[in-house]
Design a protein around this motif. Structure first.
Motif, PDB file in Angstrom:
ATOM      1  N   ASN A 167       0.845  -1.188   0.000  1.00  0.00           N
ATOM      2  CA  ASN A 167       0.000   0.000   0.000  1.00  0.00           C
ATOM      3  C   ASN A 167       0.881   1.239   0.000  1.00  0.00           C
ATOM      4  N   SER A 168       0.300   2.377  -0.410  1.00  0.00           N
ATOM      5  CA  SER A 168       1.041   3.640  -0.446  1.00  0.00           C
ATOM      6  C   SER A 168       0.061   4.803  -0.470  1.00  0.00           C
ATOM      7  N   ASN A 169       0.576   6.002  -0.130  1.00  0.00           N
ATOM      8  CA  ASN A 169      -0.237   7.209  -0.205  1.00  0.00           C
ATOM      9  C   ASN A 169       0.651   8.431   0.018  1.00  0.00           C
ATOM     10  N   MET A 170       0.075   9.614  -0.171  1.00  0.00           N
ATOM     11  CA  MET A 170       0.773  10.868   0.056  1.00  0.00           C
ATOM     12  C   MET A 170      -0.161  11.834   0.768  1.00  0.00           C
ATOM     13  N   TYR A 171       0.371  12.542   1.789  1.00  0.00           N
ATOM     14  CA  TYR A 171      -0.438  13.470   2.572  1.00  0.00           C
ATOM     15  C   TYR A 171       0.357  14.729   2.915  1.00  0.00           C
ATOM     16  N   THR A 172      -0.382  15.786   3.249  1.00  0.00           N
ATOM     17  CA  THR A 172       0.225  17.026   3.756  1.00  0.00           C
ATOM     18  C   THR A 172      -0.372  17.406   5.114  1.00  0.00           C
ATOM     19  N   VAL A 173      -1.044  16.443   5.787  1.00  0.00           N
ATOM     20  CA  VAL A 173      -1.802  16.770   6.998  1.00  0.00           C
ATOM     21  C   VAL A 173      -0.903  17.102   8.188  1.00  0.00           C
ATOM     22  N   TYR A 174       0.398  16.776   8.115  1.00  0.00           N
ATOM     23  CA  TYR A 174       1.294  17.129   9.213  1.00  0.00           C
ATOM     24  C   TYR A 174       1.942  18.501   9.006  1.00  0.00           C
ATOM     25  N   SER A 175       1.424  19.286   8.074  1.00  0.00           N
ATOM     26  CA  SER A 175       1.780  20.701   8.040  1.00  0.00           C
ATOM     27  C   SER A 175       1.325  21.333   9.346  1.00  0.00           C
ATOM     28  N   ARG A 176       2.078  22.303   9.828  1.00  0.00           N
ATOM     29  CA  ARG A 176       1.901  22.752  11.215  1.00  0.00           C
ATOM     30  C   ARG A 176       2.047  24.260  11.326  1.00  0.00           C
ATOM     31  N   MET A 177       1.337  24.832  12.296  1.00  0.00           N
ATOM     32  CA  MET A 177       1.501  26.241  12.628  1.00  0.00           C
ATOM     33  C   MET A 177       1.457  26.408  14.137  1.00  0.00           C
ATOM     34  N   GLY A 178       2.304  27.319  14.648  1.00  0.00           N
ATOM     35  CA  GLY A 178       2.329  27.547  16.082  1.00  0.00           C
ATOM     36  C   GLY A 178       2.562  29.005  16.412  1.00  0.00           C
ATOM     37  N   PHE A 179       2.217  29.384  17.644  1.00  0.00           N
ATOM     38  CA  PHE A 179       2.347  30.756  18.114  1.00  0.00           C
ATOM     39  C   PHE A 179       2.984  30.745  19.496  1.00  0.00           C
ATOM     40  N   ASP A 180       4.095  31.444  19.639  1.00  0.00           N
ATOM     41  CA  ASP A 180       4.765  31.600  20.934  1.00  0.00           C
ATOM     42  C   ASP A 180       4.573  33.028  21.426  1.00  0.00           C
ATOM     43  N   PHE A 181       3.983  33.163  22.597  1.00  0.00           N
ATOM     44  CA  PHE A 181       3.763  34.460  23.214  1.00  0.00           C
ATOM     45  C   PHE A 181       4.698  34.607  24.415  1.00  0.00           C
ATOM     46  N   ALA A 182       5.227  35.797  24.620  1.00  0.00           N
ATOM     47  CA  ALA A 182       6.094  36.066  25.767  1.00  0.00           C
ATOM     48  C   ALA A 182       5.650  37.330  26.487  1.00  0.00           C
ATOM     49  N   GLY A 183       5.693  37.303  27.849  1.00  0.00           N
ATOM     50  CA  GLY A 183       5.359  38.456  28.671  1.00  0.00           C
ATOM     51  C   GLY A 183       3.888  38.523  28.984  1.00  0.00           C
TER      52      GLY A 183
END
Length: 422
Positions: free
Chosen positions: A75-91
């Motif tokens: 079996n085989s496949n291709m995905y982009t679902v582990y694309s990621r975004m994050g936000f770091d806040f300080a103070g």
């Protein structure tokens, strides 16, 4: 779903823009993430999640009437679902503590049928007094730690490496080269195995909310580390207490309230050296019913009350060890070797018609995996290819939980990946 995602990002970017404009001198915001595409090929069917992206180990043979292995198809496949975004806040400062927060998500969803849906990865706030730090929220399990394999496969070494994220309250103390950490952990996305419903029958076997939720005792993890001159060395101990059921069906057919509990200890030791172009790391884990960290194991019934149906349980114990060596900067070859051995149950388990087992891979005696990969790394970009060969030895559980009369099943896996980071 697509319209919702577009609207979500539009609103999110608007909020971020507004937040950046109105942040004071004690506030800052960092946006980060990556766009990742993965192609994979397997020579047979496997225990996996995310439709094959998160790979664990090959499934056992299931023979049809002609003697052909039903699980032997590739079996085989291709995905982009582990694309990621994050936000770091300080103070800002609260007393003498620096405050910060993080929120991070990807598109894995919550199963094979819900891919491309937003999933919360991390969400926590942190207080930093210098030597002392307090984190509250969801982040990586304490046994994942700062020593984990550098490989392309999204399983990050699972099931040889403890993997998972969980809500927790974590205190960390740094004293020179030594670090002490104590965490109280609850379960959310990564759960223990147990009955599929709290209906008293105890039927089924799946990861679900009941065993730890009914326990009312958080998982406790203690870690000690030494860091100096490119070295990290440390050990950890973990206490997990679960309540598989709160009611049971007795021998007379009536439903009874029961007091079931299984408490286990798991241990780990790790070492890592990273300096110049070298990264060498290894970890060994002795897991006892440690399946909520994506590892093999579980527990079985060792005795039961014939009147009320109340059960006592015994955990499966598994020894897991891996080593990972990576060299280079622009071109980075690497190898990963992992090995798991089923050590059986702590006590003899019920057999025959009274046998009840919860967990994953409990009928595997040994699991051996070897990986070779090569990545090409330039600013913001990473391209890679990885080949993995994994063999599982399946057999029959004896009364002590150990597995005999084994036969091997193997899978060949190829991964091609491209990542743009920002």
């Amino acid at each position: 779903m697509k319209k919702f995602t577009v609207l979500f990002f539009s609103l999110l970017l608007s909020v971020c823009t507004f937040a950046q404009i109105n942040l004071g001198k004690d506030m800052s915001l960092k946006i980060y993430g990556h766009v990742r595409t993965d192609f994979f090929y397997n020579s047979r069917d496997n225990v996996q999640s995310v439709d094959g992206l998160f790979y664990s180990y090959p499934k056992d043979e299931v023979l049809d009437a002609n003697g052909n292995d039903i699980n032997g198809s590739d079996n085989s496949n291709m995905y982009t679902v582990y694309s990621r975004m994050g936000f770091d806040f300080a103070g800002p400062m609260i007393g003498k503590a620096k405050t910060s927060a993080k929120i991070e998500f990807d598109f894995r969803g919550n199963g094979n049928d819900n891919l491309s849906a937003l999933r919360l990865r991390q969400a926590y706030f942190n207080f930093d007094w210098g030597k002392d730090k307090l984190l509250v929220g969801q982040t990586a399990h304490p046994f994942f730690g700062e020593v984990s394999p550098q490989i392309l496969n999204l399983n990050t070494g699972s099931p040889f490496q403890p993997f998972g994220r969980a809500p927790q309250i974590r205190y960390r103390r740094n004293n020179g080269s030594f670090q002490f950490q104590l965490a109280a952990v609850w379960q959310s996305q990564f759960k223990s195995h147990g009955p599929t419903a709290d209906d008293g029958t105890g039927k089924g076997n799946a990861r679900n909310q009941y065993p730890h939720k009914n326990s009312n005792i958080p998982e406790l993890a203690l870690n000690l580390d030494y860091k100096a001159n490119g070295w990290i060395m440390g050990v950890g101990v973990d206490l997990l207490s679960i309540t598989p059921r709160t009611k049971a069906i007795g021998g007379d057919g009536s439903t009874y309230k029961v007091d079931e509990r299984l408490t286990t200890l798991s241990y780990e030791a790790h070492i890592k050296y990273q300096k110049n172009l070298w990264m060498v790391a290894a970890k060994s884990t002795l897991g006892s019913n440690f399946t909520h960290t994506s590892m093999l194991g579980g527990y079985a019934v060792k005795s039961y009350d014939t009147k009320t149906g109340e059960r006592k349980y015994t955990p499966f114990r598994n020894s897991s060890t891996w080593i990972n060596i990576v060299y280079g900067k622009k071109w980075k070859p690497g190898i990963f070797i992992g090995y798991i051995k089923n050590l059986g149950t702590a006590d003899d388990m019920e057999m025959g018609d009274n046998k009840v087992v919860y967990g994953t891979g409990t009928n595997i005696d040994q699991l051996l995996s070897g990986t070779f990969e090569l990545t090409y790394n330039v600013p913001h970009w990473k391209f890679g290819a990885e080949y993995n060969y994994t063999t599982a030895w399946y057999g029959k559980n004896q009364k002590d939980g150990k597995v005999t009369d084994t036969h091997s099943v193997a899978n060949n896996r190829l991964v091609l990946s491209a990542t743009y980071s920002f």
